[in-house]
Design an enzyme around this catalytic site. Structure first.
Site, PDB file in Angstrom:
ATOM      1  N   SER A 128     -21.180 -25.930  14.784  1.00  9.08           N
ATOM      2  CA  SER A 128     -21.184 -24.978  15.892  1.00  9.08           C
ATOM      3  C   SER A 128     -19.746 -24.541  16.111  1.00  9.08           C
ATOM      4  CB  SER A 128     -21.758 -25.645  17.147  1.00  9.08           C
ATOM      5  OG  SER A 128     -21.974 -24.675  18.142  1.00  9.08           O
ATOM      6  N   GLU A 129     -19.502 -23.237  16.044  1.00  8.90           N
ATOM      7  CA  GLU A 129     -18.105 -22.775  15.906  1.00  8.90           C
ATOM      8  C   GLU A 129     -17.236 -23.007  17.138  1.00  8.90           C
ATOM      9  OE1 GLU A 129     -20.793 -20.840  15.495  1.00  8.90           O
ATOM     10  OE2 GLU A 129     -20.563 -18.867  16.456  1.00  8.90           O
ATOM     11  N   ASN A 130     -17.830 -23.415  18.263  1.00  4.96           N
ATOM     12  CA  ASN A 130     -16.988 -23.777  19.403  1.00  4.96           C
ATOM     13  C   ASN A 130     -16.326 -25.140  19.223  1.00  4.96           C
ATOM     14  OD1 ASN A 130     -19.751 -24.659  19.685  1.00  4.96           O
ATOM     15  ND2 ASN A 130     -19.211 -25.408  21.710  1.00  4.96           N
ATOM     16  N   GLY A 131     -16.639 -25.833  18.099  1.00  9.68           N
ATOM     17  CA  GLY A 131     -15.870 -27.037  17.814  1.00  9.68           C
ATOM     18  C   GLY A 131     -16.675 -28.304  17.634  1.00  9.68           C
ATOM     19  N   SER A 154     -11.975 -25.185  13.750  1.00  9.82           N
ATOM     20  CA  SER A 154     -13.347 -24.759  13.480  1.00  9.82           C
ATOM     21  C   SER A 154     -13.359 -23.543  12.559  1.00  9.82           C
ATOM     22  CB  SER A 154     -14.046 -24.425  14.798  1.00  9.82           C
ATOM     23  OG  SER A 154     -15.370 -24.013  14.556  1.00  9.82           O
TER      24      SER A 154
END
Lengths: 218, 235
Positions: free
Chosen positions: A46-49, A88
């Site tokens: 998940s690209e928020n980390g 990320s």
């Protein structure tokens, strides 16, 4: 019959391989997580980390500090890791994610994708989509083949502002699974009960049909 | 404050020196890990003409959204916006300038800004509206665009824990843009849930070293959830 959202997710899930790190976009791609085949392990990024996204939390597990890129509360899977946004996108841009699945408004025969902006309408932004399409080699776009009014979204040239140029090789629509190469669409599979003629009529860009096109196995 | 002790006792002190027309970099993703009390202090001060750099712009009554009604934000640089009605109104009417920036590029702009790198090449955005007016270069047959770094007059950051020297630890996905934001402010202000004495944090577990932090304040947080999504206990 055109594929349902769940069937689209099921078909994408067949492309998952054991040990894959996968980024799933918001919407239909998110549903893919429900159809991970038995016996294989994948880790969701998940690209928020977060690498190793788990299922949604129970009421008791909800944690405001733990969300996915769609801002939904989530949990962490066993073996998860947490990192900042630069890290990320280093993963994403650096080509370390094995499969990316995301939606689109339009794709064209040159692998261009338009997915974030309809001029004149409210523009919310591209979020991480431009980084994802630029960084990933293995991308599946999930979308409807044509609008409700029968206007094709598989074009010779995208009409909307692009999210990425020349970066899409595979598209799964509610009617067909299509490969993009040599400036053309190639029909790989058709949705159960959907005819090749119907797919041709709803594909504006050049579509190559070779031999008998198999139906998708769901 | 003395020596390396960064702790301040009031939000007024924490945001002292913020003036009209400055650039403020804010950590957070959606409403997760946002410096909610520092934002409230900016609202209270009534500072105007700000350029905000943040992944998102909050909702109508929480996060950066609360700076909209009094038109405190002149321009926002963000990747995804429009989760609030007032934002939409100001954007559509042209009162608010919006520079949409891909999320990974935004993170890297902050990182570069803090790391003394003036600009970097990325394939992200090549051939799209984001590339307009930017230098393009080919490396090994791929196209890239030149993206300038971002620095802020202020950076506002939310961390979980800190020691008095400003060494920071973040918690779960509330980390997001906060570590990069912390490096990119001329004055970096951090609010945290707990402050401990120097030496109490394991140096191996510190996410952001105190060298980046100018002011530190202990806060209490609402931590609002934007998309409360649950599964039933029986599943």
């Amino acid at each position: 019959m055109a594929l349902t959202r769940e069937q689209l997710a099921q078909r994408v899930a067949q492309e998952l391989q054991d040990g894959y790190y996968v980024n799933l976009g918001i919407g239909i791609p998110t549903l893919v997580a429900n159809y991970i085949p038995e016996g294989i392990e994948v880790m969701l990024q998940s690209e928020n980390g977060l690498l190793g996204m788990g299922q949604f939390p129970t009421e008791a597990e909800i944690d405001a500090d733990l969300i996915n890129a769609g801002k939904q509360t989530v949990t962490m899977a066993k073996g998860a890791s947490i990192f900042d946004s630069a890290e990320s996108f280093a993963m994403i841009r650096g080509g370390h994610v094995d499969l990316t699945v995301l939606g689109a408004f339009e794709v064209d025969v040159n692998g261009n994708i338009a997915s974030y902006m309809i001029p004149g309408k409210l523009i919310k932004g591209m979020g991480g989509a431009m980084d994802l399409v630029a960084g990933a080699d293995n991308i599946i776009v999930t979308m409807t083949h044509a609008s409700k009014h029968g206007v094709s979204k598989l074009l010779s040239n995208c009409t909307l502002p692009l999210t990425g140029k020349g970066c899409i090789k595979r598209v799964l629509t509610d009617l067909a699974f299509i490969e993009i190469k040599n400036g053309k669409f190639y029909l790989l599979e058709r949705a159960p009960g959907v005819s090749v003629a119907e797919i041709i009529s709803l594909t504006e860009g050049e579509l190559v049909v070779e031999g008998d096109v198999p139906e998708m196995q769901l | 404050m003395a020596g390396f002790d960064k702790v301040v006792s009031s939000y007024e002190e924490a945001m002292a020196g913020l003036e009209d027309n400055m650039t403020v970099i804010a950590g957070g993703f959606g409403l997760c890990g946002i410096p909610e009390n520092l934002i409230r202090e900016i609202q209270r001060k009534g500072t105007k003409g700000l350029t905000l750099v943040s992944n998102n712009c909050g909702v109508d009554d929480f996060g950066l959204g609360i700076l909209l009604p009094d038109r405190q934000i002149k321009k926002i640089i963000a990747s995804y916006v429009g989760e609030n009605a007032e934002f939409e109104r100001q954007m559509m009417s042209g009162e608010l300038e919006v520079e949409l920036t891909p999320q990974g590029t935004l993170a890297e702009k902050m990182r570069a800004g803090g790391a003394g790198i003036p600009a970097f090449f990325t394939a992200t955005g090549y051939g799209t509206p984001v590339a307009e007016g930017k230098e393009e270069r080919e490396f090994d047959g791929r196209h890239y665009i030149l993206e300038p770094a971002i620095k802020g007059d202020f950076a506002i950051v939310k961390a979980w824990k800190a020691d008095r020297y400003g060494n920071l630890v973040f918690r779960k996905t509330a980390r997001n843009f906060n570590p990069m934001a912390a490096t990119a402010g001329k004055i970096t202000v951090v609010e945290v849930e707990e402050i401990v004495e120097p030496g109490e944090l394991d140096p191996d577990h510190i996410h952001t070293p105190g060298i980046y932090v100018n002011r530190l304040i202990l806060g209490t947080f609402e931590k609002r959830i934007e998309q409360r999504t649950v599964r039933s206990d029986s599943e």
